[in-house]
Design an enzyme around this catalytic site. Structure first.
Site, PDB file in Angstrom:
ATOM      1  N   MET A 126      36.089  82.773  50.612  1.00 25.04           N
ATOM      2  CA  MET A 126      36.631  83.623  51.685  1.00 25.04           C
ATOM      3  C   MET A 126      36.121  85.041  51.550  1.00 25.04           C
ATOM      4  O   MET A 126      36.184  85.640  50.475  1.00 25.04           O
ATOM      5  CB  MET A 126      38.164  83.581  51.620  1.00 25.04           C
ATOM      6  CG  MET A 126      38.845  84.522  52.596  1.00 25.04           C
ATOM      7  SD  MET A 126      38.537  84.033  54.323  1.00 25.04           S
ATOM      8  CE  MET A 126      38.754  85.623  55.130  1.00 25.04           C
ATOM      9  N   HIS A 185      26.480  83.405  52.340  1.00 25.91           N
ATOM     10  CA  HIS A 185      27.350  83.263  53.514  1.00 25.91           C
ATOM     11  C   HIS A 185      28.472  84.306  53.472  1.00 25.91           C
ATOM     12  O   HIS A 185      28.660  85.076  54.420  1.00 25.91           O
ATOM     13  CB  HIS A 185      27.913  81.834  53.524  1.00 25.91           C
ATOM     14  CG  HIS A 185      28.879  81.548  54.620  1.00 25.91           C
ATOM     15  ND1 HIS A 185      28.663  80.580  55.566  1.00 25.91           N
ATOM     16  CD2 HIS A 185      30.083  82.077  54.926  1.00 25.91           C
ATOM     17  CE1 HIS A 185      29.673  80.549  56.409  1.00 25.91           C
ATOM     18  NE2 HIS A 185      30.568  81.444  56.038  1.00 25.91           N
ATOM     19  N   GLU A 186      29.207  84.335  52.373  1.00 20.71           N
ATOM     20  CA  GLU A 186      30.370  85.223  52.300  1.00 20.71           C
ATOM     21  C   GLU A 186      29.938  86.685  52.286  1.00 20.71           C
ATOM     22  O   GLU A 186      30.598  87.548  52.854  1.00 20.71           O
ATOM     23  CB  GLU A 186      31.210  84.910  51.058  1.00 20.71           C
ATOM     24  CG  GLU A 186      31.727  83.476  50.979  1.00 20.71           C
ATOM     25  CD  GLU A 186      32.451  83.009  52.227  1.00 20.71           C
ATOM     26  OE1 GLU A 186      33.067  83.865  52.908  1.00 20.71           O
ATOM     27  OE2 GLU A 186      32.382  81.807  52.547  1.00 20.71           O
TER      28      GLU A 186
END
Ligand SMILES: [Zn+2]
Length: 878
Positions: free
Chosen positions: A283, A317-318
């Site tokens: 996340m 990605h994060e």
């Protein structure tokens, strides 16, 4: 220091709607009250089930009202009041607001600026990963937060929507031996009575509630140096620092590459990567990214090449979200795609720059083909969708958003050109820095650098579901011309409605000894494309240049034969994989005869690139599907064993000194495929022997082969092996190893042992967050055990539902209808439907999951009817 003020534009962008109602809001807050700043203070003690909280929210009450509505879930409010800018403070009464809202009402109207003060208690969950929760590593409990999309309201009463983007000041009270982490660096730390300490963090730049985060526990911090002025750390459970070695290398490299791509320095003051002892999770909290332990850490002795790739992709990605998502945030969840598609695209693009030898362009092609399989369903949703319920918010985080979205972005980059596309991204970020934006804003930025309006082309992929199929015919007259015809690609038996797209079509072809590239937009159902640079008829033509377009190609005439001639040596690996992937999909659509596809297997099973061999193996897998009559499946295994067996045997289960990464990848894919699907006896027997040797610690197995080896051994293994695996899994302290052991326990093909593995879901031996997917869904892979999970769920539904966690906005219960995902007959379809139809309404995201499962069964039935005669004929001749 970079703590900008709240942008005036953002505050003005909220329309003043009707006067606030004393009725609770339905889905969204009405914007009549705006937050300006939060100061939250939480007392968090790991291993307790509650926390104490107090929050001060500076607000602007735009429309005079006697009530302020906030999001709150599971919080007991102890005290609340409003302090107006002028005049005496007002106590608040609590107005019930259903399960998502709480109202704070006053005995007179309030308006203008003021501060809402709330004292409350919240829960620290032990079985969910939403809101504030705790996880155990060894003997220590660690507390974490996870708020996206709608769980910040479990930690604070707040305006829990992405459009409310304001500074947050966090203060945590934690036991003095614990470390507390949040989005910003610590501003001050001081001792308190009773063995506690107070940790105050610097105020954040404007953040939406879903990106706020904190963690507390006996962490160790591993220093990863600085990139520019940004300190980089990896925060691990106590004693795990050595396992962060690869993360400490990869993260600073990626950060530098991302800063270069975006042309903007890292937006936050520090970057912490915080490890959670869970599986498959990450996340992008601003400045404090959380990752699953199995993603970020690996025992250096057991680190695999797959782990390095997964780690690098997930981190990219994060970290890309820190700009695209955090610095600029989507205004509402209908544009979740903008966030996730972009970050998914970056997770291959940026690591690809760092490690070109990983061939991440091939991974992108495979991901596109995978997304197309889902997108072919009539129940597929479009990338961009209106949000009408919390269900829709949860559903927006699926493969269509992530992988189709990424493939569409890839197509646009190709069409517009990488440099222009990057300028568009940079312009978008600069225009909306620290604020919110929509897809229209992104399209406008890209259009302005592209010099043309890209919105209609974008929209045709974002606002309608489905996969375009372009049939391509070549006419060689005076000037070679392509005749392009588009339609919606549908699996056999599908009833989805037809539609057209505006498709950026890019082709490559060789004419007159030179390879040419050309793009144009196919906006009509049919159009001709003149091959501008060709004087003579092309020798070959690739209608999806670079395989970066989100469309399938149906090759007319000899075009397929020509493009694959000479082992397709003129195509790169990604292109070969893409062409074979198209052929595979078109068999399922009933447009390419299975025999034509299977005829490609002998040639490409010998390709030097492991990814191409894998694509050929996927086609060969047709012979083991439900479309093959049961009595012929053994012949299917023989075909696979003959085409791939020699290479698999030469590779063997055990690594050899000096193996290249490609060899290791090929071994990892091919050996278990031939053993499991080809049922090659020598490899099966060796797997069992080696697995037993590894379990009793007399045999070494290379880390990347351990999972496949244990699974194959289990597939053909007996009760004794089951017991050995179970004991090993219960005793194993390492998450990554326990994951492998659980996957093996979910792989037994003996129905009694599959049922025994399912019973482990009811025992207290494993955390359900780890065991649920491998144990419940593992048995779906084999015809022998396909019924076991549904039978189990019918018997034990009540017990299961009591124990199942809520995870990151999605209910585990919503996955339950997938126990029928591999059914292929009408009787079981109906049983599944009647069992779940009413029940799924209670699971967040459940109705869609059931609809998709049922549609999948229907399609399997139709596909079997369509393909069985051809596959039967092929195998009878074989
Ligand atoms: Zn993401």
């Amino acid at each position: 220091m970079k703590i900008p003020v709240v942008p005036a534009l953002l505050l003005l962008s909220w329309p003043l709607l009707a006067a606030p109602s004393l009725e609770p809001p339905k889905l969204r807050l009405d914007g009549s009250v705006q937050p300006l700043r939060y100061a939250a203070e939480l007392t968090i003690v790991p291993d307790r089930d509650t926390f104490q909280g107090s929050i001060d929210i500076d607000v602007d009450v735009r429309t005079p009202s006697r009530i302020i509505w906030l999001n709150a879930v599971g919080l007991s409010i102890e005290e609340a009041g409003f302090r107006p800018a002028e005049g005496a403070p007002l106590p608040a009464k609590i107005a019930p607001g259903g399960d998502q809202f709480t109202g704070f009402s006053f005995d007179r109207e309030i308006s203008g600026k003021g501060a809402l003060h709330v004292v409350y208690q919240g829960k620290i969950s032990r079985n969910s990963s939403a809101g504030v929760f705790q996880l155990k590593e060894d003997r220590d409990w660690y507390v974490y937060s996870q708020f996206e999309p709608t769980d910040a309201r479990r930690a604070f009463p707040c305006f829990d929507e992405p459009g409310f983007k304001v500074p947050w000041q966090m203060t945590l009270h934690v036991p003095k031996e614990d470390m507390a982490v949040s989005n910003t660096p610590v501003q001050s730390e001081s001792a308190e009575p009773n063995g506690m300490k107070k940790v105050q963090f610097k105020a954040t730049p404007p953040l939406p509630s879903y990106l706020v985060a904190f963690a507390a526990g006996r962490f160790d911090a591993v220093d990863a140096g600085r990139v520019g002025t940004t300190p980089v750390r990896v925060i691990v459970p106590r004693g795990k620092g050595a396992e962060a070695a690869y993360a400490v290398t990869a993260i600073p490299h990626l950060l530098k590459l991302l800063e270069d791509y975006f042309g903007i320095p890292f937006p936050y003051e520090k970057l912490d990567s915080v490890v959670m002892p869970v599986s498959d999770f990450a996340m992008e909290n601003a400045g404090m990214i959380t990752y699953a332990e199995s993603t970020l850490l690996a025992d250096p002795a057991r680190e695999t090449i797959n782990h390095q790739r997964e780690l690098t992709g997930t981190c990219a990605h994060e970290m890309a979200h820190q700009w695209f998502g955090d610095l600029v945030t989507t205004a509402w969840w209908n544009d979740t795609w903008l966030n996730e598609a972009f970050a998914t695209w970056m997770e291959r693009k940026i690591p690809g720059e760092w490690r070109p030898e990983w061939h991440l362009d091939v991974a992108a092609v495979n991901a596109r083909v995978g997304a197309m399989r889902q997108d072919q369903l009539a129940s597929a949703r479009s990338i961009r969708q209106p949000i009408e319920s919390n269900d829709d918010i949860a559903n927006a985080f699926d493969d269509i958003t992530y992988e189709k979205g990424a493939a569409v972005i890839e197509m646009f980059e190709r069409w517009i050109g990488p440099e222009k596309f990057r300028s568009g991204v940079q312009l978008y970020l600069k225009q909306h820095a620290w604020g919110n934006a929509t897809a229209a804003d992104f399209e406008a930025a890209v259009s302005s650098v592209a010099g043309q309006d890209v919105a209609p082309v974008f929209s045709s992929f974002l606002d309608q579901p489905g996969v375009p199929e372009i049939s391509v015919a070549l006419k060689c007259g005076a000037k070679p011309v392509l005749e392009l015809t588009q339609k919606r690609s549908l699996p056999v038996g599908s009833h989805a409605k037809p539609q057209t797209w505006q498709i950026p079509v890019c082709v490559a072809y060789e004419a007159d000894g030179v390879v040419h590239h050309q793009c144009s937009v196919l906006a009509e159902a049919k159009a001709d494309m003149e091959l501008a640079e060709a004087q003579t008829c092309p020798a070959w033509l690739l209608p999806n240049d670079g395989e970066s377009g989100y469309y399938q190609v149906a090759y007319e005439g000899d075009l397929l034969k020509q493009v694959l001639a000479g082992h397709a040596a003129h195509l790169n690996v990604a292109e070969r994989v893409g062409v074979l992937g198209d052929v595979d999909l078109l068999v399922g659509a009933g447009e390419t005869p299975a025999g034509v596809a299977l005829a490609l297997v002998p040639e490409f099973s010998q390709d030097p690139a492991p990814q191409v061999v894998q694509a050929a193996a996927n086609i060969a897998g047709l012979l083991k599907t439900e479309s093959v009559p049961g009595d012929l499946r053994e012949k299917g295994s023989r075909f696979i064993s003959r085409e791939f067996g020699e290479r698999a045997m030469a590779l063997g289960w055990l690594a050899k000194p000096g193996d290249s990464e490609d060899t290791r990848l090929l071994r990892q894919k091919l050996v278990p495929f031939v053993a499991s699907v080809g049922e090659q006896q020598t490899l099966i027997q060796e797997a069992e022997k080696l697995a037993r040797g590894w379990l009793n610690k007399t045999q070494n197995v290379s880390p990347e082969m351990l999972g496949p080896l244990l699974e194959v051994a289990a597939q053909f293994g007996n009760r004794n092996l089951f017991n050995l695996l179970r004991t090993a899994a219960v005793q194993e302290h390492d998450h990554a190893l326990r994951e492998l052991l659980l996957a093996a326990l979910g792989s037994f093909r003996d129905p009694q042992l599959a049922a025994a593995s399912m019973d482990l879901l009811l025992s207290r031996d494993f955390d359900l967050r780890e065991s649920f997917y491998p144990l419940l869904f593992g048995p779906l892979a084999y015809a022998e055990t396909r019924d076991v999970p549904f039978t189990f769920v019918k018997q034990h539904l009540t017990t299961l539902l009591k124990r199942l966690p809520r995870e990151v906005g999605e209910d585990y219960a919503a996955a339950l209808p997938s126990v029928g995902a591999n059914f292929c007959d009408a009787k079981r379809r109906d049983e599944l439907d009647s069992f779940f139809r009413d029940r799924v309404k209670d699971y967040t995201g459940g109705p869609r999951a059931l609809a998709q499962t049922l549609e999948g069964i229907d399609l399997c039935i139709s596909e079997r009817q369509a393909l069985a005669p051809e596959l039967t004929a092929f195998l009878n001749k074989y």
